[in-house]
Design an enzyme around this catalytic site. Structure first.
Site, short mmCIF file in Angstrom:
data_model
loop_
_atom_site.label_atom_id
_atom_site.label_comp_id
_atom_site.label_asym_id
_atom_site.label_seq_id
_atom_site.Cartn_x
_atom_site.Cartn_y
_atom_site.Cartn_z
N GLY A 3 0.81 -1.21 0.00
CA GLY A 3 0.00 0.00 0.00
C GLY A 3 0.84 1.26 0.00
O GLY A 3 0.53 2.24 -0.68
N ASN A 61 -7.87 3.79 8.63
CA ASN A 61 -7.29 2.64 9.31
C ASN A 61 -7.40 2.72 10.83
O ASN A 61 -7.42 1.70 11.50
CB ASN A 61 -5.82 2.47 8.91
CG ASN A 61 -5.04 3.77 9.01
OD1 ASN A 61 -5.42 4.78 8.43
ND2 ASN A 61 -3.97 3.74 9.76
N ALA A 86 -2.26 -6.48 -0.11
CA ALA A 86 -2.70 -7.87 0.06
C ALA A 86 -2.86 -8.29 1.51
O ALA A 86 -3.78 -9.03 1.86
CB ALA A 86 -1.73 -8.82 -0.65
N HIS A 87 -1.96 -7.84 2.40
CA HIS A 87 -1.99 -8.41 3.75
C HIS A 87 -3.12 -7.87 4.61
O HIS A 87 -3.31 -8.31 5.74
CB HIS A 87 -0.63 -8.26 4.44
CG HIS A 87 -0.32 -6.91 4.98
ND1 HIS A 87 -0.55 -6.58 6.29
CD2 HIS A 87 0.20 -5.82 4.40
CE1 HIS A 87 -0.15 -5.33 6.49
NE2 HIS A 87 0.30 -4.84 5.36
N THR A 147 11.59 -6.91 -11.48
CA THR A 147 11.05 -8.26 -11.68
C THR A 147 9.88 -8.50 -10.72
O THR A 147 9.98 -8.21 -9.53
CB THR A 147 12.15 -9.30 -11.45
OG1 THR A 147 13.17 -9.09 -12.43
CG2 THR A 147 11.61 -10.72 -11.58
N CYS A 171 3.96 4.87 19.64
CA CYS A 171 5.05 4.94 20.61
C CYS A 171 6.33 5.27 19.86
O CYS A 171 6.81 4.48 19.08
CB CYS A 171 5.17 3.61 21.33
SG CYS A 171 6.14 3.73 22.81
#
Ligand code: FES
Lengths: 128, 388
Positions: free
Chosen positions: B71, B152, B201-202, B238, B326
């Site tokens: 992202g 988020n 993706a994650h 690649t 933090c």
């Protein structure tokens, strides 16, 4: 000094079972300190008689390190002669907690600052 | 004791089917997709299939999908790529105060190097930016508007359809970071007027380190890295074949499951929000009460500090996060919470709970039992006066 990158069990114990949280009514002295980088803060009240620290209470708005440091410091200071209590240092807190994560060591400073402030306040009030 | 993971906005575990597929690719597909012999063609076919899956998931054409390392890179490519393509003719970026650092810091970096004029729009108490404010901020040298789809930290959804429409009327390219939403909500670029869309993706049970930028055909965007010219020169290097395969598979699975899964998560979220509101006095819900991600429940608890909340919950078996970051011995309230107009002390006590596919009602109820005593304890330590 052992510097873990996580909190020790002793530090966590002081978070979950904080000792002497609160404020003494009619204290001999009150001290407060803040961590300028985050705005978190600690207030310590002490009861002194016969030249000894009889009771200590803390209030901390802050992180785990800040709470654990203030909590353990109340134990370290209680029962000491006033001059001994005034000589307590951040290293004593780190020793008692088995260390703090390195970047959290600054958070231990405000407990010491607040205690010293309380002892000075008590001296000023006693001579007033 | 089973740990309860409630930090799915940070990352999600890789779906077993995705992991298996990726492992197979890693062990059985040695080729470079740019090679023209058999091994290369095999790798190319996999990358192409994944591109089709990602495109299909959002109603795009395969040629409009550019694979990235995640992202952050997608956001960087969107901002830097558009500004570079418009160099000398347009330099304005309009964005909001609650964007992810990948957008805000990139915009500020461009500004610091004299490559952009950045306008950061305020949001309301719920974290919504007004389309009228976006319209008012656009001038004849605006190159790009960047407004995230779902936040988020606080979960607020932005009115990106309205913002996209007005950008199109103004002839300004519109980018949206959809990293938090694409696995959870339907997005169809055939109807949604967005030109660039960041995907990671994650966040939807795919691997870390791979994402994509949707680039609508005709959008002017320049490459920001130079090399062998892969991804039609828009993102050279690649291809991360196994990662890209994982992204495609995770996207396909997420799309198949998201309607039912998001509805299920929404019910759990509401249970969480209602439970916290009823059991913890002076709990401040952050983010929009309705227009929010189906998996996000975020709060501020006066008299507590986020790090201590997270550590305390960790001890009880919960993985959660706080908006407060933090940094080197201090805990700073998040830019998002401050942008809502929350006072600094209140913003310090933030807690973000984000639900996932494996979250159960029992998990939510366990959290609802564990949290109130922790908040009470921290309030006792801080001496916070809390109205009953
Ligand atoms: S982060 Fe503020 S005192 Fe530790």
């Amino acid at each position: 000094m052992n510097e873990p990158d996580h909190y020790t069990d002793r530090a966590l114990d002081h978070l979950t079972r904080s000792r002497n949280a609160g404020t003494l009514s009619g204290p001999s002295g009150t001290g407060a300190d803040a961590n300028p980088s985050c705005g978190d803060r600690t207030t310590i009240t002490v009861a002194i008689s016969d030249g000894h620290v009889q009771e200590v209470r803390f209030r901390t708005f802050g992180c785990t390190a800040a709470i654990a440091s203030a909590s353990v410091l109340t134990e370290l200071a209680a029962g000491l002669a006033v001059e001994e209590a005034a000589r307590l240092e951040p290293a004593d807190i780190l020793n008692a907690l088995g260390g703090l994560p390195p970047r959290k060591e600054a958070c231990a400073l405000m407990a010491i600052g607040a205690l010293r402030g309380a002892l000075v306040d008590a001296r000023v009030r006693a001579t007033a | 004791m089973r740990r309860v993971y409630l930090d799915h906005a940070a990352t999600t575990p890789v779906d077993p089917e995705v992991a298996e597929f990726m492992a197979q690719v890693l062990t059985e597909v040695p080729g470079n997709p740019s090679s023209i012999y058999a091994e290369g063609r095999q790798a190319r076919a996999l990358v192409d299939r994944s591109r089709e899956e990602v495109a299909a998931a959002i109603g795009a054409e395969p040629a409009e999908i550019v694979f990235t390392s995640g992202g952050t890179e997608a956001d960087n490519l969107a901002l830097r790529g558009v500004l570079k393509a418009r160099e000398g003719e347009a330099d304005g970026i309009v964005t909001t105060a609650i964007e992810h650092h990948a957008v805000l810091d990139t915009a500020h970096d461009l500004e610091a190097h004299g490559q952009a004029r950045v306008t950061v729009l305020a949001v309301d108490r719920d974290g919504r930016v007004s389309p009228d404010a976006v319209r008012a901020a656009i001038d004849d040298r605006t190159a790009l508007v960047s407004v995230m789809h779902g936040n988020n930290e606080i979960g607020t959804l932005q009115p990106i359809a309205a913002i996209g429409t007005l950008c199109r009327e103004a002839g300004v390219t519109f980018h949206s970071d959809a990293v938090q939403t694409v696995g959870a909500l339907e997005i169809d670029v055939r109807v949604l007027p967005v030109d660039l869309l960041s995907v990671n993706a994650h966040k939807f049970y795919g691997p870390k380190g791979v994402g994509a930028l949707y680039v609508r055909t005709g959008t002017r965007i320049a490459t920001v890295q130079t090399g062998g010219g892969q991804e039609k020169g828009r993102r050279t290097g690649t291809e991360n074949v196994a990662g890209v395969v994982g992204l495609g598979a995770a996207m396909r699975i997420a799309v198949a499951r998201r309607a039912a899964e998001s509805a299920r998560q929404g019910v759990l979220r509401d249970r969480l929000i209602a439970g916290i509101a009823s059991r913890i006095p002076d709990a401040t819900l952050t983010g929009h009460p309705i227009e929010r991600l189906p998996n996000n429940a975020s709060f501020c608890f006066r008299g507590t500090q986020g790090e201590a909340l997270v550590v305390s919950l960790d001890l009880e078996g919960f993985s959660v996060s706080s908006g407060s970051a933090c940094t080197s011995g201090s805990t700073d309230p998040s830019h998002v919470l401050l942008a809502l107009g929350l006072e600094r002390d209140l913003a310090q006590g933030s807690l973000r709970l984000t639900i996932g596919r494996d979250t159960t009602t029992a998990d939510i109820d366990r959290l609802l039992d564990a949290l109130p005593p922790i908040v009470a304890r921290l309030r006792t330590a801080s001496g916070a006066a809390v109205p009953a």
